[in-house]
Design a protein around this motif. Structure first.
Motif, short mmCIF file in Angstrom:
data_model
loop_
_atom_site.label_atom_id
_atom_site.label_comp_id
_atom_site.label_asym_id
_atom_site.label_seq_id
_atom_site.Cartn_x
_atom_site.Cartn_y
_atom_site.Cartn_z
N GLU A 127 0.82 -1.21 0.00
CA GLU A 127 0.00 0.00 0.00
C GLU A 127 0.86 1.26 0.00
O GLU A 127 0.33 2.35 0.20
CB GLU A 127 -0.91 0.00 1.24
N GLY A 128 2.16 1.10 -0.23
CA GLY A 128 3.04 2.24 -0.08
C GLY A 128 3.94 2.50 -1.26
O GLY A 128 3.50 2.65 -2.40
N ALA A 129 5.26 2.53 -1.00
CA ALA A 129 6.22 3.06 -1.95
C ALA A 129 6.25 2.32 -3.28
O ALA A 129 6.13 2.92 -4.34
CB ALA A 129 7.61 3.05 -1.32
N LEU A 130 6.43 1.00 -3.24
CA LEU A 130 6.52 0.24 -4.49
C LEU A 130 5.23 0.34 -5.28
O LEU A 130 5.24 0.56 -6.49
CB LEU A 130 6.85 -1.22 -4.19
N SER A 131 4.10 0.19 -4.59
CA SER A 131 2.81 0.25 -5.27
C SER A 131 2.59 1.62 -5.90
O SER A 131 2.19 1.73 -7.07
CB SER A 131 1.69 -0.06 -4.28
N THR A 132 2.87 2.68 -5.14
CA THR A 132 2.66 4.04 -5.65
C THR A 132 3.54 4.32 -6.86
O THR A 132 3.07 4.79 -7.91
CB THR A 132 2.95 5.07 -4.55
N ALA A 133 4.85 4.04 -6.73
CA ALA A 133 5.79 4.32 -7.82
C ALA A 133 5.50 3.45 -9.04
O ALA A 133 5.52 3.93 -10.19
CB ALA A 133 7.22 4.09 -7.34
N PHE A 134 5.21 2.18 -8.82
CA PHE A 134 4.98 1.28 -9.94
C PHE A 134 3.67 1.59 -10.66
O PHE A 134 3.63 1.63 -11.90
CB PHE A 134 4.98 -0.17 -9.43
N VAL A 135 2.59 1.80 -9.92
CA VAL A 135 1.30 2.09 -10.55
C VAL A 135 1.38 3.39 -11.34
O VAL A 135 0.84 3.49 -12.45
CB VAL A 135 0.18 2.16 -9.49
N PRO A 146 14.70 2.34 -18.87
CA PRO A 146 14.15 3.63 -18.43
C PRO A 146 12.94 3.48 -17.50
O PRO A 146 12.78 4.24 -16.55
CB PRO A 146 13.76 4.31 -19.74
N GLY A 147 12.07 2.49 -17.78
CA GLY A 147 10.91 2.29 -16.93
C GLY A 147 11.29 1.86 -15.53
O GLY A 147 10.73 2.36 -14.54
N VAL A 148 12.23 0.93 -15.42
CA VAL A 148 12.70 0.48 -14.11
C VAL A 148 13.35 1.64 -13.36
O VAL A 148 13.11 1.83 -12.16
CB VAL A 148 13.69 -0.70 -14.26
N LYS A 149 14.17 2.40 -14.07
CA LYS A 149 14.82 3.55 -13.44
C LYS A 149 13.79 4.57 -12.94
O LYS A 149 13.95 5.18 -11.88
CB LYS A 149 15.79 4.22 -14.43
N GLU A 150 12.70 4.74 -13.71
CA GLU A 150 11.66 5.68 -13.31
C GLU A 150 10.96 5.20 -12.04
O GLU A 150 10.68 6.00 -11.13
CB GLU A 150 10.65 5.84 -14.45
N VAL A 151 10.67 3.89 -11.97
CA VAL A 151 10.04 3.35 -10.77
C VAL A 151 10.94 3.56 -9.56
O VAL A 151 10.50 4.02 -8.49
CB VAL A 151 9.71 1.86 -10.94
N LEU A 152 12.22 3.24 -9.71
CA LEU A 152 13.16 3.39 -8.59
C LEU A 152 13.37 4.86 -8.23
O LEU A 152 13.52 5.21 -7.06
CB LEU A 152 14.51 2.74 -8.95
#
Length: 551
Positions: A72-80, A253-259
């Motif tokens: 419900e936090g960082a990974l979900s927010t950045a990835f979605v 680029p997509g992975v870098k954007e998520v991170l």
């Protein structure tokens, strides 16, 4: 009716109705999960008591914190955010490629983190609970040993939950909300059935005289629950077109954007979780010691019931819509989605907070008291619940406003605000425990105050970036809700004072009737007042109910 309200274009009205409908669907799914979570917590307290139950809560603290951060936090927010934009700009296949890369990266990294947690568990448990001491002042080695064993069993949960967060994010981005939300119910169901099944198989004293072995079995049940939560979503993910295969091309680029979005989000979303950690550390110095962890944990679980139903449910639906709208900049569509989500969550969370505060004791007694969870535990938990109820509306608002900053690429501001709230909570905890010598309830109040400060700063910052958040409509809604909340509070107060003096004389069925009857009357008073005052969110809610009941 205000000019703001009458000038809404049909598309915006339709989007708001769709958003409310999706939120209702997610709320129903989350309700199942939260209720099963209460069953799991009741079993824990009744079977093992507040002392061993507190040790379990402490041992699960780190894995559960990472679940909150990732699911419900960082990974979900950045990835979605990144995944939704990629679908809109590059199409589904590009988004699936990103999903495969992130799933592989998460599996590798979080497995390593799980192994590290297992190895470092003895040090982590001691660091989190420095106040566990015997009457002679020496460390309580038995508590440390039991909590360490439990934590080592549960640390692999971290690897499972990271993959679950990605699956949930992909389904939400494809506008599939029910399955990911109801999957949490399978976590609790798997935890309950798995834990009890293992205890029945391995613990000779089950169920009347459970030993430490039974507690370890209950810990292993969390892993079974985590696997159930992941597996139940896979058919839906396959149905929308995702096919998993390992992809180690992380220089993407997509992975870098998520991170890039994730690490400040990790700090921002982790603010509340850090405060929970601080509460655990300071609680070990309060008179309750390990028992205080269970009291605070149970109170927090009750607060999370409406938070999940309204705050998380609304945020789940709002975030993908905000990410898509933000591809065109901060425009009327973005403001409308965010403002509508904020009004929805206040409309739903405010009566929940008042109800929990006024009815804290009977609610805690009804849900938790029994077995090895005694009347003194009920009083201690209810006091903490009243404090947490203060922060409920602010926490729900944070769930809506905070992810919006990542959608518009203002990722650092929530991080700094979160750090401020952590510092405030740290100062309050130190002052109340070591200077004023107060108990665990003061820790819950510190959390609520920190949430209040966090939300206020985020709201006014976003209001500045978005050039307003339909402020006139929000103020009008708040004014009407104040009247409705007064009606709700009066009903709850009158009912509570009528039956509370004789509460212990009643049997469980009568207690259930009194509590649920009061909630029903209070809810009717609140909703009826909102309808009479023509609160738009109440009308939307009534429309959803009519459609559901009409089917």
């Amino acid at each position: 009716m205000s000019t703001e309200a009458t000038n809404q274009p049909p598309a915006a009205t339709s989007a708001a109705a769709s958003q409310a409908k999706s939120t209702g669907v997610v709320s129903i799914a989350i309700l199942c999960s939260r209720l099963l979570g209460l069953v799991r917590d009741r079993l824990l307290g009744n079977l093992f008591g507040s002392s061993w139950g507190g040790l379990f809560i402490v041992a699960f603290r780190t894995p559960n914190m990472l679940r909150d951060l990732f699911a419900e936090g960082a990974l979900s927010t950045a990835f979605v955010t990144t995944f939704s934009k990629k679908i809109k700009t590059e199409g589904d296949e590009a988004a699936w490629q990103l999903g495969r890369k992130m799933a592989t990266l998460s599996a590798v990294f979080m497995t390593g983190l799980s192994i590290a947690g297992i190895l470092l568990a003895p040090f982590i448990i001691r660091w989190l609970n420095p106040g566990w001491k015997l009457e002679d002042g020496t460390p309580n080695l038995e508590n440390y040993r039991i909590a360490t064993n439990l934590a080592q069993v549960m640390y692999p949960f971290i690897a499972i939950v990271s993959l679950t967060a990605l699956v949930m994010g992909m389904l939400n981005a494809k506008r599939i909300f029910f399955v990911p939300s109801v999957a949490s119910a399978f976590f609790n169901l798997g935890s309950i059935c798995g834990g009890l099944g293992l205890a029945w198989w391995f613990d000779p004293g089950f169920p009347m005289h459970l030993s430490e072995k039974g507690l370890v079995c209950f810990a292993a049940g969390t892993l079974i629950g985590g696997l159930c939560q992941l597996v139940v979503q896979l058919p839906s993910l396959r149905k929308v077109g995702f096919r998993f295969r390992p992809d180690f091309q992380w220089n993407d680029p997509g992975v870098k954007e998520v991170l890039r979005l994730m690490w400040p989000s990790l700090i921002a979303a982790g603010g509340t979780q850090v405060n929970v950690f601080l509460n655990t550390i300071f609680a070990s110095y309060t008179p309750g010691h390990e028992q205080a962890a269970l009291w605070l944990g149970n109170a927090q679980r009750l607060m999370q019931l409406p938070l999940g139903l309204f705050g998380v449910a609304t945020a789940t639906v709002t975030l993908p819509a905000l990410a898509r709208a933000a591809t065109n900049g901060i425009n009327a569509e973005f403001r409308g989605i965010l403002a509508s989500g904020l009004r929805q969550v206040i409309f739903l969370a405010l009566p929940s907070a008042i109800g929990l505060a006024v009815l804290a004791y009977p609610i805690v007694s009804l849900i938790y008291e029994g077995g090895r969870f005694h009347a003194a535990d009920t009083l201690a938990t209810a006091a903490a619940l009243q404090a947490f109820a203060f922060g409920l509306v602010f926490y729900s608002g944070i769930k809506i406003v905070q992810p919006a900053f990542y959608a518009i690429d203002k990722r650092f501001l929530p991080m700094f605000v979160s750090i401020v709230s952590i510092v405030v909570n740290l100062v309050l905890n130190y002052t109340t425990v070591f200077i004023l010598h107060l108990g665990h309830t003061a820790l819950a109040w510190g959390t609520g105050i920190g949430l209040c400060i966090n939300f206020i700063i985020l709201y006014f910052a976003m209001r500045k970036y978005a050039a307003g958040l339909e402020d006139g409509r929000l103020l009008a809604t708040l004014g009407k809700l104040a009247v409705a909340v007064a009606a709700l509070g009066a009903v709850c107060w009158a009912s509570s004072h009528a039956f509370m003096p004789h509460w212990t004389d009643h049997r469980f069925p009568m207690k259930m009737l009194l509590v649920f009857g009061t909630i029903a009357l209070g809810g009717a008073a609140y909703f009826g007042s909102c309808m009479a005052l023509k609160v738009p969110e109440a009308a939307a809610f009534a429309s959803i109910l009519r459609r559901r009941l009409g089917k």
